[in-house]
Structures are given as C-alpha cells and as structure tokens.
Design a protein around this motif. Structure first.
Motif, PDB file in Angstrom:
ATOM      1  N   ILE A   1       0.833  -1.206   0.000  1.00 55.44           N
ATOM      2  CA  ILE A   1       0.000   0.000   0.000  1.00 55.44           C
ATOM      3  C   ILE A   1       0.864   1.251   0.000  1.00 55.44           C
ATOM      4  N   THR A   2       1.868   1.285   0.882  1.00 50.00           N
ATOM      5  CA  THR A   2       2.708   2.478   1.023  1.00 50.00           C
ATOM      6  C   THR A   2       3.490   2.772  -0.251  1.00 50.00           C
ATOM      7  N   ALA A   3       4.003   1.718  -0.901  1.00 53.17           N
ATOM      8  CA  ALA A   3       4.747   1.912  -2.150  1.00 53.17           C
ATOM      9  C   ALA A   3       3.836   2.514  -3.222  1.00 53.17           C
ATOM     10  N   SER A   4       2.590   2.026  -3.292  1.00 55.02           N
ATOM     11  CA  SER A   4       1.656   2.557  -4.301  1.00 55.02           C
ATOM     12  C   SER A   4       1.320   4.021  -4.004  1.00 55.02           C
ATOM     13  N   ILE A   5       1.204   4.377  -2.727  1.00 61.17           N
ATOM     14  CA  ILE A   5       0.927   5.771  -2.363  1.00 61.17           C
ATOM     15  C   ILE A   5       2.061   6.689  -2.815  1.00 61.17           C
ATOM     16  N   SER A   6       3.298   6.218  -2.668  1.00 59.80           N
ATOM     17  CA  SER A   6       4.450   7.012  -3.100  1.00 59.80           C
ATOM     18  C   SER A   6       4.473   7.172  -4.620  1.00 59.80           C
ATOM     19  N   LEU A   7       4.131   6.104  -5.330  1.00 63.34           N
ATOM     20  CA  LEU A   7       4.103   6.176  -6.796  1.00 63.34           C
ATOM     21  C   LEU A   7       2.952   7.065  -7.279  1.00 63.34           C
TER      22      LEU A   7
ATOM     23  N   ILE B   1      -7.952  -4.517  -1.754  1.00 65.90           N
ATOM     24  CA  ILE B   1      -9.287  -4.532  -1.144  1.00 65.90           C
ATOM     25  C   ILE B   1      -9.352  -3.626   0.077  1.00 65.90           C
ATOM     26  N   PHE B   2      -8.253  -3.614   0.862  1.00 67.16           N
ATOM     27  CA  PHE B   2      -8.227  -2.834   2.105  1.00 67.16           C
ATOM     28  C   PHE B   2      -7.088  -1.825   2.073  1.00 67.16           C
ATOM     29  N   PRO B   3      -7.236  -0.745   1.286  1.00 67.92           N
ATOM     30  CA  PRO B   3      -6.134   0.226   1.191  1.00 67.92           C
ATOM     31  C   PRO B   3      -5.898   1.022   2.466  1.00 67.92           C
ATOM     32  N   PHE B   4      -6.768   0.857   3.483  1.00 67.06           N
ATOM     33  CA  PHE B   4      -6.537   1.489   4.776  1.00 67.06           C
ATOM     34  C   PHE B   4      -5.795   0.537   5.712  1.00 67.06           C
ATOM     35  N   PHE B   5      -5.190  -0.524   5.155  1.00 67.50           N
ATOM     36  CA  PHE B   5      -4.566  -1.559   5.971  1.00 67.50           C
ATOM     37  C   PHE B   5      -3.457  -1.013   6.861  1.00 67.50           C
ATOM     38  N   ASN B   6      -2.883   0.146   6.503  1.00 69.79           N
ATOM     39  CA  ASN B   6      -1.828   0.713   7.357  1.00 69.79           C
ATOM     40  C   ASN B   6      -2.345   1.004   8.761  1.00 69.79           C
ATOM     41  N   ALA B   7      -3.654   1.314   8.874  1.00 65.08           N
ATOM     42  CA  ALA B   7      -4.243   1.502  10.201  1.00 65.08           C
ATOM     43  C   ALA B   7      -4.262   0.181  10.957  1.00 65.08           C
TER      44      ALA B   7
ATOM     45  N   LYS C   1     -14.037   3.853   1.134  1.00 57.45           N
ATOM     46  CA  LYS C   1     -14.824   3.639  -0.073  1.00 57.45           C
ATOM     47  C   LYS C   1     -13.988   2.735  -0.988  1.00 57.45           C
ATOM     48  N   PRO C   2     -14.415   1.490  -1.192  1.00 54.37           N
ATOM     49  CA  PRO C   2     -13.597   0.529  -1.953  1.00 54.37           C
ATOM     50  C   PRO C   2     -13.368   0.974  -3.397  1.00 54.37           C
ATOM     51  N   PHE C   3     -12.144   0.708  -3.854  1.00 52.28           N
ATOM     52  CA  PHE C   3     -11.734   0.939  -5.237  1.00 52.28           C
ATOM     53  C   PHE C   3     -11.956   2.393  -5.673  1.00 52.28           C
TER      54      PHE C   3
END
Length: 476
Positions: A133-139, A396-402, A470-472
C-alpha cells in the motif's frame, strides 16, 4: 529438528571449506557487520520517518525528543539480549538457532513458542501488505506531483493506485524467487541507500522551509487543546504518536534471521551487537533530524507524511525523486520482512514431506545477464501465490496501514521486550527479586502499558479509517 553444534576437527574444517558449508552442514554464511547493518537500516528506516514530524506535533518538543531517544535505547538494549540467544546455551560456542521461534524454544519452551510464532509471522505478513500500500501511495504521489506542477496546486488530481499495486506485486514475484535471506545483501544495500536519500531530501526541504521563515506554530507540549485539537483527540493522538515512535524501531522481529546470515568468525553475537548499535544510532540520527526539522517547518499542522501528503510541492522533480526512492526502498524492505516467513513455511514443508521432489528438488538454469540461478517448483508456486495474496488484500483494504499500526502495537511488546528480557534472565540466571531482576521486569511492565495505550490509539484510528472507506476509489 535443529542441527547439533560441534567443534569440527581440522580435517572436518577442510571438508566444510571444500564443500562450501558451515559447521552445521548448511550453506556457508558470508554475512558481515556491513551486510547486517544494511539489513537493519532497511528494516528500521521506513517511509514512516517522514511521519515523525506529525508525532512530534502531538507530543511537543520535550516529550517527543525524549521518547524518540528512550525507545532507541530500549530497542538497542533488548536487541543485545536477543543477539546473545542466537546460540544456546553458550552465546559463542552453543547450538545455532535459526529463527526467533527456535530461540524461544531453546530458552523458554512451552506455549510461548507458539505465541512467539503467532506474533512474529502475523506481523511479517502484515508488514508486507502494508508496504504494498505504502509503495503505491508514493508512486501515486509522483503522478499527482506532476499534475499539480502542470495544473496548479489547487487542481483536483485523481490518480488510481491499483495499477501501481499490481506493478509492485509483479516486481515482488520476481524478487521473491531469491532463495533465502543470505542472498539479499545487494537488495538491502540498495534499499538502505534509498532510505538515506529520501530521508535526506525530507530533512533538506524542511530546513529550507525553516530558513525561509514561513513556518508553522510550535509548542513545548505540541498541539493545543481547543485550538488544534479537542481534548479527546489530544489524548488519542498522543497515544498513537508514542506507538508510532516505539514501533519505528522494531527490527527485533527479524533480528535472529539477520544474525543467521553472519559468518561465524568473529562471533555472531558480537558482530550483531555492533550492527544493532550502528543501525539504531544511524536511524535515531535521521529520526531526530526529520522529526525536529519537520515539526519546526510545519508546526502543529504537520502532515502525516510531508512528501506523499504534499507538505511540499516544489521543486516537483525533487519530490518525484524522493517518492521514487521510497518505492525502491520498500521493494527491498518487502523481501527483508517476507523472507523469514517464506523460509518458515518451506522448512516445515520439507520436514513434513522429505521425499517430495516438488518441494525439495532444486533445478539450475542459466539466465542471460544473471548467470546461474536455482529454481524450486514449490518455491516458485508458493511464493508467487503469497505475493498475489498480499497484493489483492492491499487492493481490497487500502486502509490496511491503520490495521498495521494495531498489529505493530500487539507485536512490539512480546517480540521487542518480553521475550528478549525473559530469555536474558533465563540465560544469565538472574536471581529472582534481585535489583536487576526487578529493573528488567519493570521495563517489561512499562512497555506493556505503552503497547496497550498505542493499541487503543490504533483502534480509534482504524475506526475512523473504516468510516471513511470507499472501496476501489482513486486517491485524490
């Protein structure tokens, strides 16, 4: 079963040298102080270093700085205990323990072995999902940075992070075929350089902002109740900030696996202690610089991550480069955290099905530019499935960092404090109720309280994330 350690004779040493194996019959270990330090820095300095300005904003100058240094000292202190437990019963001539679970089995035994395995491997799996998730946020931040540069800082720039997650997963499928931790050194060196790069860029941008005079308001005690936050927000955010700082040092999860890559001379425990000191000292230096200059620059309004959340917009090309460095660092860090879990599953499968060619047989093939490579069908299939699974969960769960914050809270106390201290007491036979015994157990209790408070803060943050989920949906 663990191999029994013995001191080989001169003839046996010659044989192992010829065969390229160590005293326990395993592949010759070639790790050094430098490779171990690189692994530690790769594991410890994550993109979370850029969120320490936010942590200091919640705690203030005094408490924030003290807590940063305190957890650095605690982590190094307990890591020395764990390093001495790699061999048992003697830390220099005893039997090797190849994983954290093996160490706990040797010194504590019983149900604690299963509890250790649960805490360690759930954390490792969680970290690999979080890194996706974090890598995609940086990209995504790179795409948004270019959009803001072209259309202005107020433009609505929407970028999907799912293609980036998929691309990250494809890269990890390839890298996951690296057979074991012993062969990750080159990747850790690259990742360590990347972590220094984006940390230095973040510090440099913060210093430039401070020098410009356009800075936010700071306080000795951080955010002000009634001005920046409500009284309840102040409490929960302080707990979360303490947890963020505590877990930003937690590399003991993979310390034994790193130590198992070291050559036997000089003694592994001495090298590992030096590497731990170097790794923790280096990261603390960057943490203090990033946290303090970041807080000085943004004040009580410090963003959670001042690169991906656009605390800075210009120079846009430098922001792009820094975010690219974060992504490259996480590519290596994913493997550093993933390899121990890969090896845990594969070693158990080999033990249960020793006759299976699918699980045990290695094939060699020459790949242009890469030379001779070893391929194992089970490794190919299982690791590919694992990477696909972590990528799908991240999508599916892009808030997984929480969720990862909660997993970190639950694993920090047992893996970084409780087990190392308990094994040190067992190994050195510290007398019960002696001053040292009482001091060590006080440390355990205090860190347990911190973990519980951080877990509560993470749960509050998780509830907020789920409400806004909100998914996707693209990242705006």
């Amino acid at each position: 079963m663990m191999d029994t350690y013995h001191n080989p004779s001169a003839v046996e040493l010659d044989d192992t040298a010829v065969k390229g194996v160590d005293d326990d019959g395993r592949e010759k270990r070639t790790g050094t102080f430098f490779t171990a330090s690189a692994h530690i820095i790769t594991a410890v300095i994550g993109s979370g270093v850029l969120s320490l300005a936010w942590a200091l904003a919640q705690l203030g100058w005094v408490a924030g700085t003290i807590i940063l240094v305190t957890f650095a000292v605690i982590t190094y202190y307990t890591s020395t205990f764990l390093a001495d437990c790699y061999r048992s019963p003697d830390p220099i001539t005893g039997t090797r323990n190849y994983s954290y679970m093996d160490v706990v089995r040797a010194y504590l035994g019983g149900k604690k072995v299963q509890l250790c395995g649960l805490a360690q491997y759930v954390n490792l799996v969680g970290v690999t999902i979080g890194y996706t998730i974090t890598a995609s946020i940086s990209l995504v931040a790179i795409g948004k940075s270019n959009c803001f540069h072209d259309k202005g800082h107020e433009a609505k720039c929407s970028v999907s992070n799912y293609p980036y997650m998929a691309a990250f997963g494809v890269v990890q499928i390839i890298l996951s075929q690296i057979p074991n931790f012993h062969e990750l050194s080159f990747l850790s060196f690259i990742a360590a350089v990347m972590s220094f790069s984006y940390s230095s860029i973040g510090i440099g941008l913060a210093i430039a902002k401070v020098a410009s005079g356009k800075v936010g308001k700071t306080e000795l005690t951080g955010t002000v109740i009634g001005v920046d936050v409500t009284s309840s927000e102040k409490v929960w955010r302080m707990f979360q900030a303490i947890g963020d700082i505590a877990f930003s040092y937690a590399f003991t999860t993979i310390l034994i696996e790193i130590q198992d890559t070291l050559r036997s001379s000089p003694p592994e425990n001495k090298v590992m202690k030096r590497a731990s000191l170097a790794g923790v000292s280096t990261t603390t230096f960057f943490y203090i610089l990033c946290g303090c200059f970041g807080y000085a620059a943004f004040g009580n309004k410090a963003p959670g991550d001042f690169l991906t959340e656009f605390g800075f917009y210009d120079p846009y090309w430098l922001i792009d480069f820094a975010n690219a460095c974060i992504a490259l660092h996480l590519i290596g860090a994913y493997q550093v955290y993933g390899q121990p879990f890969f090896q845990f599953v594969e070693s158990n499968c080999k033990k249960n099905w020793p006759q299976s060619n699918f699980i045990n047989k290695e094939y060699s093939s020459n790949i242009p530019l890469f030379g001779k490579c070893r391929v194992n069908l089970f490794r190919l299939v299982w690791r590919t499935c694992y990477v696909v699974m972590t990528t799908v969960v991240a999508m599916i769960f892009p808030f997984f960092n929480a969720i990862l914050g909660l997993l970190g809270a639950l694993s920090f106390w047992p893996l970084t404090v409780y087990f190392p201290v308990s094994m040190h007491i067992a190994q050195t036979k510290v007398k019960k109720y002696s001053p040292r015994w009482l001091a060590l157990n006080l440390l355990v209790v205090v860190c347990l309280i911190v973990s519980c408070l951080a877990a509560v803060g993470s749960i509050i943050g998780l509830i907020s994330s789920v409400k806004a989920y909100k998914p996707f949906k693209n990242l705006n």
